[in-house]
Write a protein that holds these residues in place. Structure first.
Motif, PDB file in Angstrom:
ATOM      1  N   ASP A 538       0.865  -1.182   0.000  1.00 28.68           N
ATOM      2  CA  ASP A 538       0.000   0.000   0.000  1.00 28.68           C
ATOM      3  C   ASP A 538       0.897   1.227   0.000  1.00 28.68           C
ATOM      4  N   SER A 539       0.602   2.199  -0.886  1.00 29.45           N
ATOM      5  CA  SER A 539       1.492   3.346  -0.997  1.00 29.45           C
ATOM      6  C   SER A 539       0.785   4.509  -1.663  1.00 29.45           C
ATOM      7  N   ARG A 540       1.395   5.684  -1.518  1.00 25.53           N
ATOM      8  CA  ARG A 540       1.017   6.895  -2.235  1.00 25.53           C
ATOM      9  C   ARG A 540       2.303   7.588  -2.681  1.00 25.53           C
ATOM     10  N   PRO A 541       2.313   8.193  -3.865  1.00 27.87           N
ATOM     11  CA  PRO A 541       3.534   8.885  -4.306  1.00 27.87           C
ATOM     12  C   PRO A 541       3.981   9.937  -3.295  1.00 27.87           C
ATOM     13  N   GLY A 542       5.257   9.838  -2.876  1.00 30.42           N
ATOM     14  CA  GLY A 542       5.830  10.805  -1.947  1.00 30.42           C
ATOM     15  C   GLY A 542       5.456  10.584  -0.494  1.00 30.42           C
ATOM     16  N   SER A 543       4.680   9.527  -0.180  1.00 28.01           N
ATOM     17  CA  SER A 543       4.220   9.305   1.197  1.00 28.01           C
ATOM     18  C   SER A 543       4.691   7.985   1.771  1.00 28.01           C
ATOM     19  N   GLY A 544       5.689   7.358   1.169  1.00 32.51           N
ATOM     20  CA  GLY A 544       6.192   6.112   1.698  1.00 32.51           C
ATOM     21  C   GLY A 544       5.329   4.927   1.311  1.00 32.51           C
TER      22      GLY A 544
END
Length: 582
Positions: A538-544
């Motif tokens: 699980d991830s979001r660009p720039g949020s780890g």
């Protein structure tokens, strides 16, 4: 069993699509490298031509400066600037200067005074040439004529005209130079100019050689191919099979011509220095071909194994322990044994030419480095790096193929001890790693170490710039399942790639940004699959990112894997570059 042929065709089409895309990418890379290499060698030739022309222009400028210094003499203007200039003064100047004759003209080309040698036919010839000399003096402080046979008694002579500013208007002093004397002076001068590489000549507008750096006699009609080419074809070009010339104007129709053998001028991009980069280019193409063969055989082996597993599962459901099940099990065991033997043989056979490429590259670097051009050394470094990357890819593929075929029996494994060993092996300098209590489970200890090491290395690789890397590793046990999470504050990735990143060879970044073969997370997926668990991201660009691994605390050999292998459509298996994370 009726779906077997359809699945076989689908697997074959997928394999062909992957190999075709990789081949297309390889051809594109080789075309770009080939065009760049050709352009580099062409630029080197153009640079050599430019430097050679600059040498010719410097030689011409120095030669022109010698004539200008002789023309711009204040004493000459003073001597011939009076109201009346006697013929006797010109006779005295002829004797002192070793000239054929001397004459003083007004701005319209009419005689003001002349030496004794200017009479009859010689005077008529001088007056007929005076208009061209006057036109040349409009843009230059001096003018030189071609070698003419209009001196006293029909002797060869060169007119040297100088414009004089006097109180009585503009006057022109014309002197008849002896070709042999001026040729000796110019030849001696050309031999002392260091810029005159090859051979240097000064010729007039009719192709007569006035002076040369060559010790041959001067004042002769040009016969050398380079001089004839300069007279016929302009200022710069090739002549004969192995020659190059540059011609630069000096005065009027005179010009300086430099000739040089093409092998000397283009030495940096000819002979061995020209062909070594192309040999390196061919070696890179051979390495790429080997990689395509390896990829095709590995994909075919994987498809064969998938088909065998599918047939075994169908037989197990239908026959329930009959002799048919035993036959399928035996065939699967034999297939696995053959695939394992194939993987070892393929790895050895494909690593052997790679070792030879690396060995020959090292020998070339040691023995021929000083003889290679800068471009050749750059291609040698690229070849060595490409062979190293190919060897790493083969090792990773071999490790990936052995997860299921050479796994160790499950034993009790303390994940905390495994993590301590991984932290000793992985370079985590500059990162803050927080670990919680990790459980003890039934697992393959070597594969658990590979799993944790790849997850930790992935988090360290994709850290953000100018941000301290923070990684948290924690776990808990719920209903007999160990829930392990690896959380980082890295660059993250788009959630739509959460399944794709676990497929082999899938990369969201180019190798120039982040090194790697695209096998690491696929290896993690395969290890978790063998242990009857699941792995998600699980991830979001720039949020780890958060990687979650769920594994049974106690293993039951008879249980089936809980997660199906991720499938891919032809569109998803394209190797396009997309936003972040591998």
């Amino acid at each position: 069993m009726g779906s077997g042929p359809v699945e076989t065709r689908s697997d074959g089409q997928s394999a062909n699509l992957v190999v075709g895309l990789v081949a297309l990418g390889l051809v594109a890379v080789l075309v770009v490298l080939g065009v760049q290499l050709h352009a580099t060698q062409a630029a080197a030739r153009d640079d050599a031509k430019t430097r050679f022309r600059l040498r010719a222009e410097v030689t011409a400028a120095l030669t022109q400066a010698v004539f200008s210094s002789a023309a711009e003499s204040p004493e000459t203007a003073k001597r011939y600037g009076s109201a009346v200039v006697s013929d006797r003064a010109l006779d005295r100047a002829v004797r002192q200067g070793g000239l054929r004759y001397q004459a003083l003209l007004n701005d319209e080309g009419q005689l003001i005074a002349r030496s004794r040698a200017v009479s009859g036919a010689s005077q008529a010839g001088l007056l007929s040439r005076s208009p061209s000399l006057l036109r040349a003096l409009q843009s230059s402080p001096y003018a030189l004529s071609d070698v003419v046979h209009s001196g006293p008694g029909g002797t060869p002579v060169i007119d040297f005209a100088v414009a004089l500013k006097t109180p009585y208007g503009r006057r022109v002093l014309v002197g008849g130079l002896v070709p042999g004397a001026i040729g000796t002076f110019v030849s001696d001068y050309l031999r002392r100019i260091p810029a005159a590489v090859g051979k240097a000549y000064v010729i007039d507008g009719r192709g007569t050689v006035i002076g040369t750096s060559d010790p041959r006699p001067v004042v002769r009609q040009a016969t050398q191919p380079g001089l004839l080419s300069s007279a016929r074809h302009g200022h710069q070009g090739s002549f004969g099979q192995d020659g190059y010339f540059v011609a630069v104007p000096v005065a009027s129709r005179w010009r300086v011509v430099l000739t040089v053998p093409a092998s000397q001028l283009f030495g940096s991009v000819s002979g061995l220095r020209k062909w070594v980069p192309w040999l390196i280019f061919a070696a890179l193409g051979l390495v790429g071909l080997c990689s395509l063969l390896l990829l095709r055989r590995m994909l075919a082996g994987r498809a064969a194994l998938a088909r065998a597993n599918s047939e075994l599962a169908e037989s197990n459901a239908k026959l329930q322990g009959t002799n048919a099940l035993l036959r399928h099990a035996a065939e699967l065991a034999r297939s696995n044994e053959e695939l394992e033997r194939f993987a070892s043989i393929a790895s050895h056979d494909l690593q052997e030419p790679l070792r030879k490429v690396q060995t020959f590259a090292a020998q070339l670097n040691v023995r021929e480095r000083d003889r290679l051009s800068e471009q050749g050394q750059d291609f040698l470094r690229r070849m060595t790096a490409a062979a190293g990357r190919m060897r790493t890819l083969i090792d990773d593929l071999l490790m990936f193929s052995r997860v299921s075929t050479q796994g160790r029996p499950f034993v009790t494994v303390d994940l905390a001890d495994v993590l301590d060993e991984v932290l000793l092996d992985v370079d985590h300098t500059g990162a803050q790693i927080i670990t919680g209590d990790l459980p003890t489970i039934d697992a393959d200890p070597v594969q658990m170490r590979q799993l944790l090491q790849n997850l930790l290395a992935n988090a360290l690789k994709f850290r953000r710039e100018n941000v301290v890397c923070e990684i948290a590793i924690a776990a808990r046990v719920v209903d007999g399942v160990a829930d392990l999470t690896v959380t980082d504050n890295g660059i993250g990735f788009d959630p739509k790639y959460a399944v794709r990143i676990f497929r082999a060879f899938e990369r969201l970044h180019g190798t120039s940004s982040y090194a790697g073969t695209g096998i690491g997370l696929a290896l993690c997926y395969k290890i978790v699959e063998r242990h009857h668990g699941t792995i998600t991201a699980d991830s979001r660009p720039g949020s780890g990112s958060v990687f979650r691994v769920r594994l049974p605390v106690q293993q039951h050999v008879s249980s089936a894997p809980q997660t199906p292998a991720p499938s891919a459509t032809p569109a998803e298996m394209s190797f396009e570059t997309v936003p972040p994370r591998v």
